[in-house]
Design an enzyme around this catalytic site. Structure first.
Site, PDB file in Angstrom:
ATOM      1  N   GLU A  30      68.259 -57.408   9.553  1.00 42.31           N
ATOM      2  CA  GLU A  30      68.630 -56.700   8.317  1.00 42.31           C
ATOM      3  C   GLU A  30      68.678 -55.195   8.567  1.00 42.31           C
ATOM      4  O   GLU A  30      67.881 -54.665   9.335  1.00 42.31           O
ATOM      5  CB  GLU A  30      67.571 -56.964   7.229  1.00 42.31           C
ATOM      6  CG  GLU A  30      68.001 -57.846   6.084  1.00 42.31           C
ATOM      7  CD  GLU A  30      69.123 -57.286   5.207  1.00 42.31           C
ATOM      8  OE1 GLU A  30      70.000 -56.552   5.697  1.00 42.31           O
ATOM      9  OE2 GLU A  30      69.130 -57.621   4.023  1.00 42.31           O
ATOM     10  N   ASP A  51      64.676 -53.286   0.917  1.00 51.02           N
ATOM     11  CA  ASP A  51      64.499 -52.351  -0.203  1.00 51.02           C
ATOM     12  C   ASP A  51      63.588 -53.042  -1.224  1.00 51.02           C
ATOM     13  O   ASP A  51      62.364 -52.965  -1.134  1.00 51.02           O
ATOM     14  CB  ASP A  51      65.899 -52.040  -0.741  1.00 51.02           C
ATOM     15  CG  ASP A  51      65.919 -51.023  -1.856  1.00 51.02           C
ATOM     16  OD1 ASP A  51      64.986 -50.218  -1.942  1.00 51.02           O
ATOM     17  OD2 ASP A  51      66.880 -51.023  -2.648  1.00 51.02           O
ATOM     18  N   GLY A  72      63.293 -56.258  -1.393  1.00 47.73           N
ATOM     19  CA  GLY A  72      62.810 -57.486  -0.734  1.00 47.73           C
ATOM     20  C   GLY A  72      63.496 -58.748  -1.254  1.00 47.73           C
ATOM     21  O   GLY A  72      63.307 -59.830  -0.705  1.00 47.73           O
ATOM     22  N   PHE A 104      68.261 -43.039  -0.999  1.00 52.86           N
ATOM     23  CA  PHE A 104      69.412 -43.854  -0.640  1.00 52.86           C
ATOM     24  C   PHE A 104      70.016 -43.317   0.653  1.00 52.86           C
ATOM     25  O   PHE A 104      70.417 -42.153   0.725  1.00 52.86           O
ATOM     26  CB  PHE A 104      70.461 -43.850  -1.753  1.00 52.86           C
ATOM     27  CG  PHE A 104      71.544 -44.855  -1.509  1.00 52.86           C
ATOM     28  CD1 PHE A 104      71.358 -46.187  -1.830  1.00 52.86           C
ATOM     29  CD2 PHE A 104      72.740 -44.467  -0.912  1.00 52.86           C
ATOM     30  CE1 PHE A 104      72.344 -47.129  -1.577  1.00 52.86           C
ATOM     31  CE2 PHE A 104      73.731 -45.393  -0.663  1.00 52.86           C
ATOM     32  CZ  PHE A 104      73.537 -46.730  -0.993  1.00 52.86           C
ATOM     33  N   ARG A 157      79.655 -45.828   7.115  1.00 55.71           N
ATOM     34  CA  ARG A 157      79.085 -46.823   8.044  1.00 55.71           C
ATOM     35  C   ARG A 157      79.190 -46.343   9.492  1.00 55.71           C
ATOM     36  O   ARG A 157      78.427 -46.757  10.347  1.00 55.71           O
ATOM     37  CB  ARG A 157      79.828 -48.160   7.926  1.00 55.71           C
ATOM     38  CG  ARG A 157      79.630 -48.885   6.605  1.00 55.71           C
ATOM     39  CD  ARG A 157      80.162 -50.309   6.720  1.00 55.71           C
ATOM     40  NE  ARG A 157      80.367 -50.933   5.425  1.00 55.71           N
ATOM     41  CZ  ARG A 157      79.416 -51.543   4.708  1.00 55.71           C
ATOM     42  NH1 ARG A 157      78.183 -51.587   5.157  1.00 55.71           N
ATOM     43  NH2 ARG A 157      79.699 -52.097   3.548  1.00 55.71           N
TER      44      ARG A 157
HETATM   45  P1  5GP Z   1      67.000 -55.613  -1.259  1.00 52.47           P
HETATM   46  O1  5GP Z   1      67.439 -56.995  -1.622  1.00 52.47           O
HETATM   47  O2  5GP Z   1      65.870 -55.570  -0.278  1.00 52.47           O
HETATM   48  O3  5GP Z   1      66.752 -54.775  -2.463  1.00 52.47           O
HETATM   49  O4  5GP Z   1      68.263 -54.902  -0.638  1.00 52.47           O
HETATM   50  C1  5GP Z   1      68.735 -55.129   0.613  1.00 52.47           C
HETATM   51  C2  5GP Z   1      70.143 -54.596   0.731  1.00 52.47           C
HETATM   52  O5  5GP Z   1      70.425 -53.546  -0.187  1.00 52.47           O
HETATM   53  C3  5GP Z   1      70.361 -53.992   2.091  1.00 52.47           C
HETATM   54  O6  5GP Z   1      70.737 -54.962   3.031  1.00 52.47           O
HETATM   55  C4  5GP Z   1      71.452 -52.984   1.823  1.00 52.47           C
HETATM   56  O7  5GP Z   1      72.706 -53.604   1.886  1.00 52.47           O
HETATM   57  C5  5GP Z   1      71.199 -52.538   0.405  1.00 52.47           C
HETATM   58  N1  5GP Z   1      70.438 -51.271   0.371  1.00 52.47           N
HETATM   59  C6  5GP Z   1      69.159 -51.092  -0.007  1.00 52.47           C
HETATM   60  N2  5GP Z   1      68.785 -49.815   0.115  1.00 52.47           N
HETATM   61  C7  5GP Z   1      69.869 -49.168   0.604  1.00 52.47           C
HETATM   62  C8  5GP Z   1      70.109 -47.792   0.974  1.00 52.47           C
HETATM   63  O8  5GP Z   1      69.268 -46.882   0.890  1.00 52.47           O
HETATM   64  N3  5GP Z   1      71.353 -47.513   1.448  1.00 52.47           N
HETATM   65  C9  5GP Z   1      72.337 -48.454   1.555  1.00 52.47           C
HETATM   66  N4  5GP Z   1      73.509 -48.052   2.034  1.00 52.47           N
HETATM   67  N5  5GP Z   1      72.135 -49.750   1.233  1.00 52.47           N
HETATM   68  C10 5GP Z   1      70.919 -50.095   0.764  1.00 52.47           C
END
Ligand code: 5GP
Length: 180
Positions: free
Chosen positions: A98, A102, A104, A151, A164
């Protein structure tokens, strides 16, 4: 679109050093096992490409399409599989790769999903972790960096599909401020 700038949070050299360390650790832990790296698209494609080359033991790579964010920067909490694995993982040692953990919620969903497919094991390797935003506590077996609640973009991570391609992890600044 015009006046965003990106400042560096983690530079390319620090990322390269940490990825090599993770690769060495994973190589030791998976010696003699049937390792499958599962690259969670799209954000993990750069990390997976570098990590795979830092792993010296035999392994195969699979790609999983997941959508958990729209074009904004807030988690919707909804995880949608947009592209499934090409091969079964039964009896294999799965390592989910991954970009960032963030809330989870994505990893929790993927762990539940993969456990139904009878792999020998499932572990998680994440480049980044934002503990401040945890909604579901998930195990991160291999972690690159813990970061604050900002972010981030670059090294595969996007902001509305942009950035990216940056070789480092950075923060977007819009007209003098940060993306929230
Ligand atoms: P979670 O389900 O843990 O909240 O989020 C995971 C996904 O959210 C990551 O794989 C990513 O795609 C996106 N994400 C979470 N935080 C960030 C961030 O700070 N920047 C970006 N570009 N994507 C994020």
């Amino acid at each position: 679109m015009a006046d965003e700038t990106v400042s560096t949070m983690i530079d390319a050299d620090r990322i390269a050093v940490r990825v090599r360390e993770l690769g060495a650790q994973i190589s030791r832990d998976y010696e003699g096992k049937r390792l499958v790296l599962v690259c969670v698209l799209k954000g993990s494609f750069v990390f997976t490409a570098d990590l795979a080359r830092a792993i010296s033991v035999h392994h195969r790579v699979e790609f999983l399409g997941v959508r958990s964010y729209g074009d904004g920067t807030q988690s919707s909490g909804v995880v949608q599989i947009t592209q499934d694995l090409m091969q079964p993982i039964q009896g294999e040692d799965v390592l989910i790769v991954e970009d960032i953990v963030d809330t989870g919620l994505t990893i929790a969903h993927l762990l539940d999903l993969f456990h139904t497919r009878n792999p020998a094991s499932v572990k998680v390797c994440a480049l980044l972790h934002k503990p401040a935003r945890t909604r579901k506590v998930v195990p991160i077996d291999y972690l690159g960096f813990t970061i604050e609640d900002k972010f981030v973009v670059g090294y595969g991570l996007d902001w509305a599909e942009r950035f990216r391609n940056l070789p480092f992890i950075g923060l977007v600044h819009q007209g003098g401020g940060e993306a929230t």
